[in-house]
Design a protein around this motif. Structure first.
Motif, PDB file in Angstrom:
ATOM      1  N   TYR A  58       0.810  -1.205   0.000  1.00 38.07           N
ATOM      2  CA  TYR A  58       0.000   0.000   0.000  1.00 38.07           C
ATOM      3  C   TYR A  58       0.854   1.271   0.000  1.00 38.07           C
ATOM      4  CZ  TYR A  58      -3.649  -3.282   1.422  1.00 38.07           C
ATOM      5  OH  TYR A  58      -4.522  -4.339   1.477  1.00 38.07           O
ATOM      6  N   THR A  59       0.276   2.354  -0.498  1.00 40.23           N
ATOM      7  CA  THR A  59       0.824   3.673  -0.222  1.00 40.23           C
ATOM      8  C   THR A  59       0.549   3.960   1.252  1.00 40.23           C
ATOM      9  OG1 THR A  59       0.370   4.460  -2.457  1.00 40.23           O
ATOM     10  CG2 THR A  59       0.659   6.146  -0.751  1.00 40.23           C
ATOM     11  N   VAL A  60       1.510   4.549   1.944  1.00 42.30           N
ATOM     12  CA  VAL A  60       1.324   4.864   3.361  1.00 42.30           C
ATOM     13  C   VAL A  60       1.554   6.355   3.569  1.00 42.30           C
ATOM     14  CG1 VAL A  60       2.049   4.404   5.727  1.00 42.30           C
ATOM     15  CG2 VAL A  60       2.088   2.561   4.036  1.00 42.30           C
ATOM     16  N   VAL A  61       0.648   6.980   4.299  1.00 46.98           N
ATOM     17  CA  VAL A  61       0.774   8.394   4.646  1.00 46.98           C
ATOM     18  C   VAL A  61       0.799   8.484   6.165  1.00 46.98           C
ATOM     19  CG1 VAL A  61      -0.168  10.708   4.391  1.00 46.98           C
ATOM     20  CG2 VAL A  61      -0.516   9.010   2.567  1.00 46.98           C
ATOM     21  N   ASN A  62       1.951   8.808   6.700  1.00 46.32           N
ATOM     22  CA  ASN A  62       2.169   8.905   8.140  1.00 46.32           C
ATOM     23  C   ASN A  62       2.197  10.390   8.476  1.00 46.32           C
ATOM     24  OD1 ASN A  62       2.946   8.536  10.797  1.00 46.32           O
ATOM     25  ND2 ASN A  62       5.074   8.036  10.307  1.00 46.32           N
ATOM     26  N   LEU A  63       1.179  10.878   9.179  1.00 46.61           N
ATOM     27  CA  LEU A  63       1.040  12.334   9.265  1.00 46.61           C
ATOM     28  C   LEU A  63       1.103  12.877  10.687  1.00 46.61           C
ATOM     29  CD1 LEU A  63      -2.177  13.284  10.113  1.00 46.61           C
ATOM     30  CD2 LEU A  63      -2.575  12.067   7.974  1.00 46.61           C
ATOM     31  N   ASP A  64       1.595  14.102  10.753  1.00 51.00           N
ATOM     32  CA  ASP A  64       1.510  14.927  11.951  1.00 51.00           C
ATOM     33  C   ASP A  64       0.347  15.898  11.776  1.00 51.00           C
ATOM     34  OD1 ASP A  64       3.507  13.956  13.612  1.00 51.00           O
ATOM     35  OD2 ASP A  64       5.057  15.252  12.775  1.00 51.00           O
ATOM     36  N   TYR A  65      -0.067  16.503  12.870  1.00 54.23           N
ATOM     37  CA  TYR A  65      -1.164  17.467  12.842  1.00 54.23           C
ATOM     38  C   TYR A  65      -0.943  18.460  13.973  1.00 54.23           C
ATOM     39  CZ  TYR A  65      -2.593  13.956  16.295  1.00 54.23           C
ATOM     40  OH  TYR A  65      -2.610  13.073  17.351  1.00 54.23           O
ATOM     41  N   ARG A  66      -1.622  19.582  13.901  1.00 54.72           N
ATOM     42  CA  ARG A  66      -1.501  20.568  14.972  1.00 54.72           C
ATOM     43  C   ARG A  66      -2.022  19.978  16.285  1.00 54.72           C
ATOM     44  NH1 ARG A  66      -4.758  25.295  12.284  1.00 54.72           N
ATOM     45  NH2 ARG A  66      -5.672  23.454  11.272  1.00 54.72           N
ATOM     46  N   LEU A  67      -1.257  20.177  17.341  1.00 54.65           N
ATOM     47  CA  LEU A  67      -1.620  19.673  18.653  1.00 54.65           C
ATOM     48  C   LEU A  67      -2.524  20.663  19.370  1.00 54.65           C
ATOM     49  CD1 LEU A  67       1.901  18.311  19.630  1.00 54.65           C
ATOM     50  CD2 LEU A  67       0.003  17.044  18.587  1.00 54.65           C
ATOM     51  N   SER A  68      -3.090  20.228  20.484  1.00 60.37           N
ATOM     52  CA  SER A  68      -4.030  21.092  21.198  1.00 60.37           C
ATOM     53  C   SER A  68      -3.361  22.354  21.732  1.00 60.37           C
ATOM     54  CB  SER A  68      -4.692  20.320  22.344  1.00 60.37           C
ATOM     55  OG  SER A  68      -3.719  19.787  23.231  1.00 60.37           O
ATOM     56  N   GLY A  69      -2.042  22.304  21.937  1.00 62.55           N
ATOM     57  CA  GLY A  69      -1.333  23.512  22.343  1.00 62.55           C
ATOM     58  C   GLY A  69      -1.114  24.492  21.195  1.00 62.55           C
ATOM     59  N   ASP A  70      -1.264  23.997  19.960  1.00 59.72           N
ATOM     60  CA  ASP A  70      -1.125  24.850  18.775  1.00 59.72           C
ATOM     61  C   ASP A  70      -2.454  25.470  18.375  1.00 59.72           C
ATOM     62  OD1 ASP A  70       1.586  23.976  18.489  1.00 59.72           O
ATOM     63  OD2 ASP A  70       0.866  22.154  17.501  1.00 59.72           O
ATOM     64  N   ALA A  71      -3.506  24.691  18.462  1.00 63.26           N
ATOM     65  CA  ALA A  71      -4.836  25.142  18.057  1.00 63.26           C
ATOM     66  C   ALA A  71      -5.873  24.227  18.692  1.00 63.26           C
ATOM     67  CB  ALA A  71      -4.974  25.117  16.530  1.00 63.26           C
ATOM     68  N   ALA A  72      -7.011  24.792  19.009  1.00 62.08           N
ATOM     69  CA  ALA A  72      -8.085  24.010  19.624  1.00 62.08           C
ATOM     70  C   ALA A  72      -8.873  23.264  18.551  1.00 62.08           C
ATOM     71  CB  ALA A  72      -9.008  24.932  20.430  1.00 62.08           C
ATOM     72  N   TRP A  73      -9.698  22.318  19.016  1.00 70.48           N
ATOM     73  CA  TRP A  73     -10.605  21.594  18.134  1.00 70.48           C
ATOM     74  C   TRP A  73     -11.467  22.582  17.351  1.00 70.48           C
ATOM     75  CZ3 TRP A  73     -11.404  16.615  16.766  1.00 70.48           C
ATOM     76  CH2 TRP A  73     -12.631  16.296  16.169  1.00 70.48           C
ATOM     77  N   PRO A  74     -11.751  22.338  16.062  1.00 72.96           N
ATOM     78  CA  PRO A  74     -11.518  21.111  15.305  1.00 72.96           C
ATOM     79  C   PRO A  74     -10.286  21.141  14.399  1.00 72.96           C
ATOM     80  CG  PRO A  74     -13.085  22.429  14.120  1.00 72.96           C
ATOM     81  CD  PRO A  74     -12.707  23.219  15.356  1.00 72.96           C
ATOM     82  N   ALA A  75      -9.262  21.908  14.776  1.00 72.26           N
ATOM     83  CA  ALA A  75      -8.083  22.032  13.915  1.00 72.26           C
ATOM     84  C   ALA A  75      -7.458  20.681  13.603  1.00 72.26           C
ATOM     85  CB  ALA A  75      -7.048  22.936  14.589  1.00 72.26           C
ATOM     86  N   GLN A  76      -7.466  19.762  14.564  1.00 70.94           N
ATOM     87  CA  GLN A  76      -6.819  18.464  14.369  1.00 70.94           C
ATOM     88  C   GLN A  76      -7.568  17.639  13.306  1.00 70.94           C
ATOM     89  OE1 GLN A  76      -7.815  19.769  17.374  1.00 70.94           O
ATOM     90  NE2 GLN A  76      -5.740  20.558  17.805  1.00 70.94           N
ATOM     91  N   ARG A  77      -8.872  17.650  13.382  1.00 78.01           N
ATOM     92  CA  ARG A  77      -9.668  16.938  12.381  1.00 78.01           C
ATOM     93  C   ARG A  77      -9.498  17.584  11.006  1.00 78.01           C
ATOM     94  NH1 ARG A  77     -14.741  17.471  10.085  1.00 78.01           N
ATOM     95  NH2 ARG A  77     -15.692  15.499   9.438  1.00 78.01           N
ATOM     96  N   THR A  78      -9.498  18.900  10.980  1.00 74.15           N
ATOM     97  CA  THR A  78      -9.314  19.608   9.719  1.00 74.15           C
ATOM     98  C   THR A  78      -7.978  19.266   9.088  1.00 74.15           C
ATOM     99  OG1 THR A  78     -10.702  21.441  10.479  1.00 74.15           O
ATOM    100  CG2 THR A  78      -9.208  21.895   8.649  1.00 74.15           C
ATOM    101  N   ASP A  79      -6.932  19.115   9.910  1.00 70.09           N
ATOM    102  CA  ASP A  79      -5.613  18.764   9.372  1.00 70.09           C
ATOM    103  C   ASP A  79      -5.633  17.396   8.710  1.00 70.09           C
ATOM    104  OD1 ASP A  79      -4.600  21.169  10.175  1.00 70.09           O
ATOM    105  OD2 ASP A  79      -3.327  20.370  11.772  1.00 70.09           O
ATOM    106  N   VAL A  80      -6.293  16.421   9.331  1.00 71.06           N
ATOM    107  CA  VAL A  80      -6.369  15.098   8.727  1.00 71.06           C
ATOM    108  C   VAL A  80      -7.121  15.181   7.400  1.00 71.06           C
ATOM    109  CG1 VAL A  80      -7.196  12.732   8.989  1.00 71.06           C
ATOM    110  CG2 VAL A  80      -6.234  13.935  10.962  1.00 71.06           C
TER     111      VAL A  80
END
Length: 333
Positions: A133-155
């Motif tokens: 498979y193609t694999v995408v291993n991702l980081d996202y903004r943490l709660s200290g960077d931005a509040a919800w829903p930033a993490q979902r938006t990043d994904v």
């Protein structure tokens, strides 16, 4: 990190200062997806566009930022891309240069929504790459960077990026799954729910996913364990420092069982029987999905292991892989 060390694909107008400080070339797109920050947002429905500068197989990612090529199958290229201007908005893409277009597995790390890093997911990324498979291993903004829903938006943004440039990664944009660990499992489930299905998403896997932050808040009272109390504080931080009583709409938005809908992808969750994210959280989501005709499987292992240690328990990884193969199919060639 040198200029050649980080191949960069920007999906939103980049922050020039951030791009300069990273010392990385920035490839801008003529058009980019712009998912809303709200849970009802959907990825762009536009057909994939060719990037202005495609991934270069000759460039080498930095060992400190992405997996070593020595860990990858011989026909696999691994590069790190930025999908936004924030330092955390990056993803390691493992893609096969030969054979048919491959389905994709997106790996989302855990860490209480406030920590963790994709670098800890290298061995898991490699295992799915070895399955073809193609694999995408991702980081996202943490709660200290931005509040919800930033993490979902990043994904959502990372998924949209890979689908838009699927041809460059020899990837089938119509077949992918999300695999999330702990807090990453919450994000994976939150992407899978909240709508009537998403283009190409064939399944969601959560390993110890805290899909019910409201339950985590209740369990983390003064009578809860230290880990449950920590999870309660982590959920409050994710909500921008606001408690359920003061910000009910935010907490409702974070609560995945509230957002099950027809057309959501099938889901699989693993928990340990005595871990601090109890199986009943996923059972709640299972019931909500069942009420709209979506199947979810919840498996419980004996013990207290959580997240990646649980995934390493005998039979867990094998079960997850078999479930994913059933959703995506085997890769020929």
């Amino acid at each position: 990190m040198g200029a050649a060390a980080l191949a960069t694909l920007m999906l939103a107008p980049p922050d020039a200062q951030a791009a300069t400080s990273a010392g990385a070339p920035v490839h801008r797109l003529s058009a980019s997806p712009n998912p809303s920050a709200t849970p009802s947002a959907r990825p762009s429905a536009r057909p994939p566009a060719r990037p202005s500068a495609s991934p270069s197989p000759s460039s080498s990612p930095s060992p400190s930022a992405s997996p070593s090529s020595e860990l990858a199958p011989p026909d696999v290229r691994i590069h790190t891309y930025a999908y936004g201007s924030h330092a955390r908005q990056t993803m390691d893409v493992w893609w096969h240069t030969t054979g048919p277009r491959r389905p994709a597995v997106f790996v989302i790390h855990g860490g209480w929504w406030s920590g963790g890093d994709k670098k800890y997911m290298k061995s898991i990324s490699r295992s799915y790459s070895e399955l073809g498979y193609t694999v995408v291993n991702l980081d996202y903004r943490l709660s200290g960077d931005a509040a919800w829903p930033a993490q979902r938006t990043d994904v959502l943004t990372a998924v949209s990026a890979v689908r838009r440039h699927a041809a460059s990664f020899n990837t089938d944009p119509g077949r992918y799954v999300l695999v999330g660990f702990s807090a990453g499992g919450h994000l994976a489930a939150a992407v899978g729910a909240y709508g009537d299905g998403r283009p190409g998403l064939r399944g969601v896997v959560g390993i110890s996913p805290p899909v019910s932050p409201l339950s985590a808040f209740a369990d983390g009272s003064a009578f809860g364990t230290k880990e449950q109390q920590k999870l309660r504080k982590a959920a409050i931080k994710l909500a921008g420092g606001c408690t359920p009583a003061k910000c009910p709409r935010i907490w409702s938005s974070m609560e995945v069982p509230f957002h099950a809908s027809p057309g959501d992808p099938p889901m699989l969750a693993f928990h340990s029987s005595e871990e601090f994210v109890p199986p009943y959280q996923s059972e709640m989501l299972k019931d909500s999905l069942a009420s709209v005709g979506v199947r979810m499987i919840v498996k419980t292992m004996a013990g207290t292991q959580h997240s990646s240690p649980l995934y390493r328990e005998p039979g867990v990884a094998e079960t997850v892989q078999s479930w994913i193969v059933a959703r995506l199919g085997r890769v020929a060639g």
